[in-house]
Design an enzyme around this catalytic site. Structure first.
Site, PDB file in Angstrom:
ATOM      1  N   ILE A  77       0.818  13.759  10.971  1.00 10.92           N
ATOM      2  CA  ILE A  77       1.287  12.811  11.988  1.00 10.92           C
ATOM      3  C   ILE A  77       2.165  13.535  13.011  1.00 10.92           C
ATOM      4  O   ILE A  77       2.066  13.296  14.217  1.00 10.92           O
ATOM      5  CB  ILE A  77       2.020  11.612  11.340  1.00 10.92           C
ATOM      6  CG1 ILE A  77       1.132  10.987  10.245  1.00 10.92           C
ATOM      7  CG2 ILE A  77       2.381  10.563  12.397  1.00 10.92           C
ATOM      8  CD1 ILE A  77       1.795   9.903   9.415  1.00 10.92           C
ATOM      9  N   PHE A  93     -10.463   2.981  -7.140  1.00 16.39           N
ATOM     10  CA  PHE A  93      -9.423   2.687  -8.141  1.00 16.39           C
ATOM     11  C   PHE A  93      -9.291   1.186  -8.364  1.00 16.39           C
ATOM     12  O   PHE A  93      -8.348   0.559  -7.906  1.00 16.39           O
ATOM     13  CB  PHE A  93      -8.087   3.288  -7.693  1.00 16.39           C
ATOM     14  CG  PHE A  93      -8.085   4.789  -7.563  1.00 16.39           C
ATOM     15  CD1 PHE A  93      -8.795   5.585  -8.460  1.00 16.39           C
ATOM     16  CD2 PHE A  93      -7.361   5.416  -6.560  1.00 16.39           C
ATOM     17  CE1 PHE A  93      -8.781   6.983  -8.347  1.00 16.39           C
ATOM     18  CE2 PHE A  93      -7.336   6.798  -6.446  1.00 16.39           C
ATOM     19  CZ  PHE A  93      -8.058   7.579  -7.339  1.00 16.39           C
ATOM     20  N   ARG A 144      -5.861  -2.551   2.786  1.00 18.71           N
ATOM     21  CA  ARG A 144      -4.824  -1.789   3.489  1.00 18.71           C
ATOM     22  C   ARG A 144      -5.001  -1.959   4.992  1.00 18.71           C
ATOM     23  O   ARG A 144      -6.065  -2.350   5.461  1.00 18.71           O
ATOM     24  CB  ARG A 144      -4.937  -0.284   3.149  1.00 18.71           C
ATOM     25  CG  ARG A 144      -4.628   0.055   1.700  1.00 18.71           C
ATOM     26  CD  ARG A 144      -3.145  -0.052   1.429  1.00 18.71           C
ATOM     27  NE  ARG A 144      -2.809   0.270   0.054  1.00 18.71           N
ATOM     28  CZ  ARG A 144      -2.850  -0.596  -0.966  1.00 18.71           C
ATOM     29  NH1 ARG A 144      -3.254  -1.842  -0.771  1.00 18.71           N
ATOM     30  NH2 ARG A 144      -2.504  -0.226  -2.188  1.00 18.71           N
ATOM     31  N   TYR A 149       8.932   7.947  -3.715  1.00 20.50           N
ATOM     32  CA  TYR A 149       8.695   8.259  -2.296  1.00 20.50           C
ATOM     33  C   TYR A 149       9.280   7.159  -1.405  1.00 20.50           C
ATOM     34  O   TYR A 149      10.061   7.432  -0.483  1.00 20.50           O
ATOM     35  CB  TYR A 149       7.184   8.416  -2.056  1.00 20.50           C
ATOM     36  CG  TYR A 149       6.805   8.429  -0.607  1.00 20.50           C
ATOM     37  CD1 TYR A 149       7.147   9.507   0.209  1.00 20.50           C
ATOM     38  CD2 TYR A 149       6.108   7.367  -0.034  1.00 20.50           C
ATOM     39  CE1 TYR A 149       6.809   9.506   1.554  1.00 20.50           C
ATOM     40  CE2 TYR A 149       5.765   7.361   1.299  1.00 20.50           C
ATOM     41  CZ  TYR A 149       6.117   8.435   2.091  1.00 20.50           C
ATOM     42  OH  TYR A 149       5.784   8.426   3.420  1.00 20.50           O
TER      43      TYR A 149
HETATM   44  N1  UFG Z   1      -8.221   4.780  -3.154  1.00 16.39           N
HETATM   45  C1  UFG Z   1      -9.340   4.813  -3.973  1.00 16.39           C
HETATM   46  N2  UFG Z   1      -9.859   6.023  -4.303  1.00 16.39           N
HETATM   47  C2  UFG Z   1      -9.311   7.194  -3.876  1.00 16.39           C
HETATM   48  C3  UFG Z   1      -8.177   7.160  -3.045  1.00 16.39           C
HETATM   49  C4  UFG Z   1      -7.646   5.917  -2.717  1.00 16.39           C
HETATM   50  O1  UFG Z   1      -9.869   3.776  -4.389  1.00 16.39           O
HETATM   51  O2  UFG Z   1      -9.825   8.260  -4.242  1.00 16.39           O
HETATM   52  C5  UFG Z   1      -7.660   3.474  -2.774  1.00 16.39           C
HETATM   53  C6  UFG Z   1      -6.230   3.280  -3.226  1.00 16.39           C
HETATM   54  O3  UFG Z   1      -6.212   2.766  -4.531  1.00 16.39           O
HETATM   55  C7  UFG Z   1      -5.702   2.309  -2.181  1.00 16.39           C
HETATM   56  C8  UFG Z   1      -6.500   2.673  -0.916  1.00 16.39           C
HETATM   57  O4  UFG Z   1      -7.620   3.407  -1.376  1.00 16.39           O
HETATM   58  O5  UFG Z   1      -6.029   1.025  -2.544  1.00 16.39           O
HETATM   59  C9  UFG Z   1      -5.727   3.534   0.056  1.00 16.39           C
HETATM   60  O6  UFG Z   1      -5.172   4.614  -0.677  1.00 16.39           O
HETATM   61  P1  UFG Z   1      -4.489   5.874   0.023  1.00 16.39           P
HETATM   62  O7  UFG Z   1      -4.081   6.797  -1.068  1.00 16.39           O
HETATM   63  O8  UFG Z   1      -5.355   6.377   1.114  1.00 16.39           O
HETATM   64  O9  UFG Z   1      -3.213   5.252   0.726  1.00 16.39           O
HETATM   65  P2  UFG Z   1      -2.042   4.399   0.080  1.00 16.39           P
HETATM   66  O10 UFG Z   1      -2.225   3.004   0.577  1.00 16.39           O
HETATM   67  O11 UFG Z   1      -1.869   4.558  -1.363  1.00 16.39           O
HETATM   68  O12 UFG Z   1      -0.810   5.183   0.668  1.00 16.39           O
HETATM   69  C10 UFG Z   1      -0.426   5.107   2.004  1.00 16.39           C
HETATM   70  C11 UFG Z   1       0.299   6.365   2.447  1.00 16.39           C
HETATM   71  C12 UFG Z   1       1.564   6.551   1.676  1.00 16.39           C
HETATM   72  C13 UFG Z   1       2.390   5.331   1.775  1.00 16.39           C
HETATM   73  C14 UFG Z   1       1.588   4.145   1.321  1.00 16.39           C
HETATM   74  C15 UFG Z   1       2.340   2.888   1.475  1.00 16.39           C
HETATM   75  O13 UFG Z   1      -0.530   7.447   2.263  1.00 16.39           O
HETATM   76  O14 UFG Z   1       2.283   7.631   2.206  1.00 16.39           O
HETATM   77  O15 UFG Z   1       0.415   4.038   2.118  1.00 16.39           O
HETATM   78  O16 UFG Z   1       1.802   1.936   0.610  1.00 16.39           O
HETATM   79  F1  UFG Z   1       3.468   5.428   0.985  1.00 16.39           F
END
Ligand code: UFG
Length: 323
Positions: A11, A206, A219, A139
């Site tokens: 970013i 997941f 999301r 975090y």
């Molecule tokens: N997911 C999968 N498979 C994967 C990776 C992710 O199903 O291999 C799902 C996760 O479970 C989630 C969605 O995709 O439901 C998005 O996951 P990300 O890891 O891409 O992002 P997150 O929502 O977990 O995390 C993001 C930012 C973090 C921040 C968070 C706030 O990357 O830094 O949002 O909730 F903290």
């Protein structure tokens, strides 16, 4: 001169590009522990570490810094659970060093990279800025601590800040050929696109037993260039004499994991193999932003409102990436 910490990261590099394009003189500070030298978008670059207060002071001696945009941080939710020490040091202690150097040099404006992870499990959606902040992972806790520190530094030293709480940063700037490159990569869109590119066999979903229309998590994916514009606008608001404030940055639209995978299939023209696996601990079912406050106060409006446009820019990056 604007100091951009973590300006070699995902970013931060896009924000440095936005600020440079808008005509600001910028200097990037990055220790390159997670960032990439090739991502640096400014002529001025200090390979310095905020952990070292003297190195940090040196940057302020070398450049006439008027304001700071602070990205440098560790950002893996999972890692923060198993190595909290790293997160409290890199995020909280190092920010204190930065703030100390700022105060010593009478620099009183900062835009801070915060996160929707400070809200924790949503009590309602869309999430507005009045939503209680109860982070459920280390975090998110470190980012909330920094918000609190900023508030106290405002009261005590008149430091003015803008805390920007991002939802899911995504996409890439295709003109500059910079983009997302984490090691290890844990984010959904780049992983799905690695499957499309044949670099990864399949994407693990997941959990598909959430209480959402298709059972997968929802999301709010916000394009990194839209995030960058918001940083510029927030800083300009501080320059115009505004008080400290905090804003959600998201499109306001929720997209499910399955939708991301299906749309990525359309955008890339590839078949994306997927497998349903167990839920990942700590994933809230639904997260999306109420972004009215940022729109109203900052005059900000995301340009990328469709997930397929966001994924297209990420796909372009995946196919041409240099790092
Ligand atoms: N997911 C999968 N498979 C994967 C990776 C992710 O199903 O291999 C799902 C996760 O479970 C989630 C969605 O995709 O439901 C998005 O996951 P990300 O890891 O891409 O992002 P997150 O929502 O977990 O995390 C993001 C930012 C973090 C921040 C968070 C706030 O990357 O830094 O949002 O909730 F903290």
């Amino acid at each position: 001169m604007i100091l951009i910490t973590g300006g070699a990261g995902y970013i931060g590099s896009h924000c440095a590009l936005e600020m440079t394009r808008a005509g600001y003189d910028c200097v990037v500070l990055d220790n390159l522990s997670e960032g990439h030298a090739k991502a640096v978008q400014t002529d001025r670059f200090c390979r310095s570490d905020l952990a070292d207060i003297d190195e940090t002071r040196e940057v302020f001696k070398q450049y006439p810094v008027e304001a700071v945009i602070h990205f440098a941080a560790s950002c893996y939710v999972g890692e923060s659970a198993v190595n909290p020490q790293k997160y409290y040091r890199n995020n909280v202690v190092n920010t204190l060093n930065l703030l100390q150097a700022m105060i010593e040099n009478d620099v009183k404006k900062i835009v801070f990279s915060s996160t929707c992870a400070t809200y924790g499990n949503p009590e309602y959606t869309p999430i507005d800025e009045k939503h209680p902040q109860n982070p459920i992972n280390t975090y998110g806790k470190t980012k909330l601590m920094i918000e609190t520190i900023l508030e106290d530094f405002d009261s005590a030293y008149g430091l003015k800040y803008m805390a920007l709480r991002y939802f899911n940063a995504s996409g890439a700037d295709n003109q500059a050929n910079i983009g997302e490159s984490h090691n290890p990569e844990t984010h959904l869109i780049p992983l799905v696109l690695e499957v499309a590119a044949g670099k990864r066999e399949l994407i693990k979903i997941f959990g598909d037993d959430y209480d959402t229309p298709d059972g997968t998590c929802i999301r709010d994916y916000i394009h990194v260039n839209d995030l960058s514009t918001a940083h510029r606008l927030a800083l300009e608001k501080l320059f115009s004499g505004a008080d400290s404030n905090f804003y959600n940055l998201g499109t306001g639209k929720g997209v499910s994991v399955k939708e991301v995978i299906d749309i990525s299939g359309h955008v890339t023209g590839k078949t994306i193999r997927k497998e349903i696996v167990q839920r990942r601990p700590g994933d809230p079912p639904v997260l999306f932003a109420d972004n009215k406050k940022a729109k109203l106060d900052l005059g900000w409006s995301p340009e990328y409102n469709e997930i397929n446009d966001i994924i297209s820019t990420a796909w372009n990056w995946e196919q041409n990436r240099q790092y």
